[in-house]
Design a protein around this motif. Structure first.
Motif, short mmCIF file in Angstrom:
data_model
loop_
_atom_site.label_atom_id
_atom_site.label_comp_id
_atom_site.label_asym_id
_atom_site.label_seq_id
_atom_site.Cartn_x
_atom_site.Cartn_y
_atom_site.Cartn_z
N PRO A 113 0.94 -1.36 0.07
CA PRO A 113 0.01 -0.04 -0.03
C PRO A 113 0.85 1.05 -0.13
CG PRO A 113 0.22 -0.93 2.16
CD PRO A 113 0.82 -1.77 1.13
N PRO A 114 0.40 2.34 -0.23
CA PRO A 114 1.17 3.62 -0.45
C PRO A 114 1.51 4.29 0.93
CG PRO A 114 -0.82 3.79 -1.86
CD PRO A 114 -1.05 2.58 -1.14
N PRO A 115 2.55 4.50 1.25
CA PRO A 115 3.10 5.07 2.68
C PRO A 115 2.49 6.55 2.65
CG PRO A 115 5.00 4.93 1.35
CD PRO A 115 3.55 4.25 0.40
N ARG A 116 2.56 6.91 4.00
CA ARG A 116 2.05 8.53 4.05
C ARG A 116 3.06 9.40 3.87
NH1 ARG A 116 -1.90 7.69 9.17
NH2 ARG A 116 -3.70 6.23 8.35
N VAL A 117 4.24 9.15 3.54
CA VAL A 117 5.55 9.75 3.33
C VAL A 117 6.11 9.59 1.96
CG1 VAL A 117 5.87 9.59 5.51
CG2 VAL A 117 6.93 8.02 4.37
N ASP A 118 6.94 10.62 1.56
CA ASP A 118 7.54 10.46 0.42
C ASP A 118 8.95 9.65 0.65
OD1 ASP A 118 6.11 12.26 -1.08
OD2 ASP A 118 7.25 13.68 -0.47
N SER A 119 9.65 8.99 -0.22
CA SER A 119 10.72 7.94 -0.18
C SER A 119 11.61 8.63 -1.23
CB SER A 119 10.46 6.68 -0.53
OG SER A 119 9.23 6.07 0.20
N ALA A 120 12.99 8.03 -0.89
CA ALA A 120 14.12 8.39 -1.84
C ALA A 120 15.08 7.29 -1.82
CB ALA A 120 14.61 9.63 -1.42
#
Length: 263
Positions: free
Chosen positions: A185-192
């Motif tokens: 599922p999509p997390p509630r934060v951006d990733s890198a």
């Protein structure tokens, strides 16, 4: 059978093939590289990696996922909490595999990759720091906010304990932005994605002393260091020179490291 992501393991599985290809390109795996993947999950990154490598060692805590991964003939599965894995020992085992190409050095050097669980990403980074002498490079997908702290410069809001401890030992680069919709599922934060290359000649210090020093310095980051680090240095009968009329975020990594050499 479809695997249901488990919240207690912080599971968010990559599903965007364009992002997956971009990550693999940044890692640039070569046939026979002694590589270890942390948290392979549903093998979204694992499969394109192993296609280039020929063989891959993976560390997976989830029993169901580990059993599923064992059916892949080109994988060696280590079913364990990554914080309990001795990477120095693992490097020797991976280097001895027939599929691992001969290295120019006698020391086994691991390439480590992974989509690190958000809830324990910092402990994993510090755990790997203890085994940095057997690591060639690291590529990790992390919460964007964590990577911002890792690569932060002095006199910025993101600069802190993590910045100092990791920049002392690694050259680091934020190489790729990963939006939430790249996961299921999509997390509630951006990733890198961050690239971490151990420095060839780091300043020789006691890492535990540096960690203690930096923790004290940033314990009250809005106050001048004389209120925190100054008292700590006095307790240690420090006779050298160090400007404590600054806030911790104003002190460059090199000055913290130099202090750890003499404190």
């Amino acid at each position: 059978m479809k695997h249901i992501p488990r919240k207690r393991f912080g599971q968010h599985f990559l599903s965007d093939h364009g992002i997956i290809d971009a990550i693999v390109d940044e890692i640039n795996p070569q046939a026979g590289d002694p590589m270890v993947e942390i948290g392979p999950g549903l093998a979204a990154l694992t499969q394109p990696l192993v296609e280039r490598l020929g063989h891959l060692t993976v560390i997976e805590l989830d029993r169901d996922l580990a059993n599923r991964l064992r059916s892949h003939t080109q994988l060696t599965v280590v079913e364990s909490d990554v914080l309990r894995v001795d990477f120095t020992d693992l490097a020797a085992r991976v280097a001895s595999l027939p599929s691992t190409r001969a290295r120019t050095t006698h020391a086994p050097m691991l390439r480590v990759v992974g989509n690190l669980p958000y809830n324990i990403s910092t402990p994993i980074l510090f755990h790997l720091l203890e085994h940095v002498h057997v690591i060639e490079d690291q590529h990790f997908m992390l919460q964007k906010e964590v990577i911002d702290r890792m690569v932060a410069k002095p006199s910025t809001a993101a600069y802190g304990r993590l910045s100092v401890m990791l920049q002392w030992r690694y050259a680091m680069q934020d190489v790729l932005f990963v939006p939430p919709q790249s996961f299921e599922p999509p997390p509630r934060v951006d990733s890198a994605v961050v690239r971490m290359v151990p420095r060839a000649a780091p300043t020789p210090i006691n890492p535990k002393l540096l960690q203690e020093l930096v923790q004290v310095a940033f314990s009250q980051r809005r106050k001048l260091l004389r209120h925190t680090l100054g008292a700590w240095l006095t307790q240690r009968n420090f006779a050298g020179e160090f400007n404590v009329q600054r806030r911790a975020e104003e002190v460059p990594v090199e000055e913290f490291v130099a202090l750890a050499q003499t404190a």
